[in-house]
Design a protein around this motif. Structure first.
Motif, PDB file in Angstrom:
ATOM      1  N   ALA A   1       0.688  -1.136   0.051  1.00 50.30           N
ATOM      2  CA  ALA A   1       0.173  -0.138  -0.089  1.00 50.30           C
ATOM      3  C   ALA A   1       0.805   1.121   0.079  1.00 50.30           C
ATOM      4  O   ALA A   1       0.514   2.245  -0.782  1.00 50.30           O
ATOM      5  CB  ALA A   1      -0.928   0.060   1.156  1.00 50.30           C
ATOM      6  N   GLN A   2       2.140   1.237   0.672  1.00 53.26           N
ATOM      7  CA  GLN A   2       2.904   2.416   0.728  1.00 53.26           C
ATOM      8  C   GLN A   2       3.597   2.740  -0.327  1.00 53.26           C
ATOM      9  O   GLN A   2       3.792   3.522  -1.063  1.00 53.26           O
ATOM     10  CB  GLN A   2       3.574   2.180   1.834  1.00 53.26           C
TER      11      GLN A   2
ATOM     12  N   LYS B   1       1.299   3.932  -3.176  1.00 54.38           N
ATOM     13  CA  LYS B   1       0.903   5.572  -3.185  1.00 54.38           C
ATOM     14  C   LYS B   1       2.313   6.386  -3.464  1.00 54.38           C
ATOM     15  O   LYS B   1       2.084   7.295  -4.062  1.00 54.38           O
ATOM     16  CB  LYS B   1       0.861   5.751  -1.258  1.00 54.38           C
ATOM     17  N   THR B   2       3.470   5.828  -3.096  1.00 55.53           N
ATOM     18  CA  THR B   2       4.708   6.530  -3.595  1.00 55.53           C
ATOM     19  C   THR B   2       4.621   6.431  -5.212  1.00 55.53           C
ATOM     20  O   THR B   2       4.992   7.274  -5.749  1.00 55.53           O
ATOM     21  CB  THR B   2       5.970   5.760  -2.958  1.00 55.53           C
TER      22      THR B   2
ATOM     23  N   GLN C   1       2.210   6.351  -7.249  1.00 52.47           N
ATOM     24  CA  GLN C   1       1.128   7.173  -7.565  1.00 52.47           C
ATOM     25  C   GLN C   1       1.504   8.625  -7.467  1.00 52.47           C
ATOM     26  O   GLN C   1       1.294   9.499  -8.403  1.00 52.47           O
ATOM     27  CB  GLN C   1      -0.219   6.979  -6.810  1.00 52.47           C
ATOM     28  N   THR C   2       2.158   9.248  -6.441  1.00 54.76           N
ATOM     29  CA  THR C   2       2.800  10.447  -6.409  1.00 54.76           C
ATOM     30  C   THR C   2       3.795  10.677  -7.574  1.00 54.76           C
ATOM     31  O   THR C   2       3.807  11.669  -8.031  1.00 54.76           O
ATOM     32  CB  THR C   2       3.526  10.561  -4.948  1.00 54.76           C
TER      33      THR C   2
END
Length: 172
Positions: A52-53, A56-57, A59-60
């Motif tokens: 999940a982390q 997110k990275t 995606q950023t």
């Protein structure tokens, strides 16, 4: 002698009855099927939280590419070139996110499969592990999520390298 004959007659009657009872017991005593809450595993296991982390990275990083294109075409977003460049950047973002998510899903799926196989080797009395979402319902005693999560937490996921966003720095 009469006693012996009586005992043989009783044995002749009781042995087939006992065999039928044993056979019926074996047929009714099946290995249990247990369930695994995949959502809880993804949210609470160490590899699930790492995934999940990671996403997110990713995606950023990928979203930065869209922001860079919008910055390059600031004030010209509605021109054909600006709209095309922004649309291409958004399309690239969606394709890359889908690709990274699929790679992540495969990695976590492989980890869960290995953990379930390992758990089943230790619990030979269980016939199968089924995702909880694929059942119509189950008894709380059939849920082995915590036990399998212990197995899952032994694995370290291997994620693909982070993306590098390359955009055309000169407006078309």
């Amino acid at each position: 002698m009469k006693r012996m004959g009586l005992m043989l007659a009783v044995a002749a009657v009781l042995i087939p009855v006992a065999c039928k009872a044993i056979k019926k017991h074996r047929e009714t005593t099946r290995k249990p099927v247990v369930v695994l809450d995949m959502e809880a595993l993804a949210e609470r296991s160490l590899p699930g939280r790492a995934a999940a982390q990671y996403i997110k990275t990713v995606q950023t990083i990928l979203h930065r590419g869209i922001d860079d294109v919008r910055t390059m075409y600031r004030g010209r977003e509605n021109t054909p070139e600006g709209a095309r460049a922004i649309a291409q950047a958004q399309s690239f973002y969606q394709q890359q996110m889908a690709l990274y998510q699929k790679k992540l899903d495969n990695e976590i799926g492989d980890i869960v499969s290995a953990a379930v196989r390992s758990w089943l080797k230790k619990n030979r009395g269980v016939a199968a592990v089924v995702p909880a979402d694929d059942t119509l319902g189950y008894n709380k005693h059939a849920d082995v999520t915590r036990q399998i999560m212990v197995e899952v937490d032994w694995y370290k996921p291997s994620f693909p390298p982070m993306p590098r966003v390359r955009i055309n720095k000169t407006p078309a």
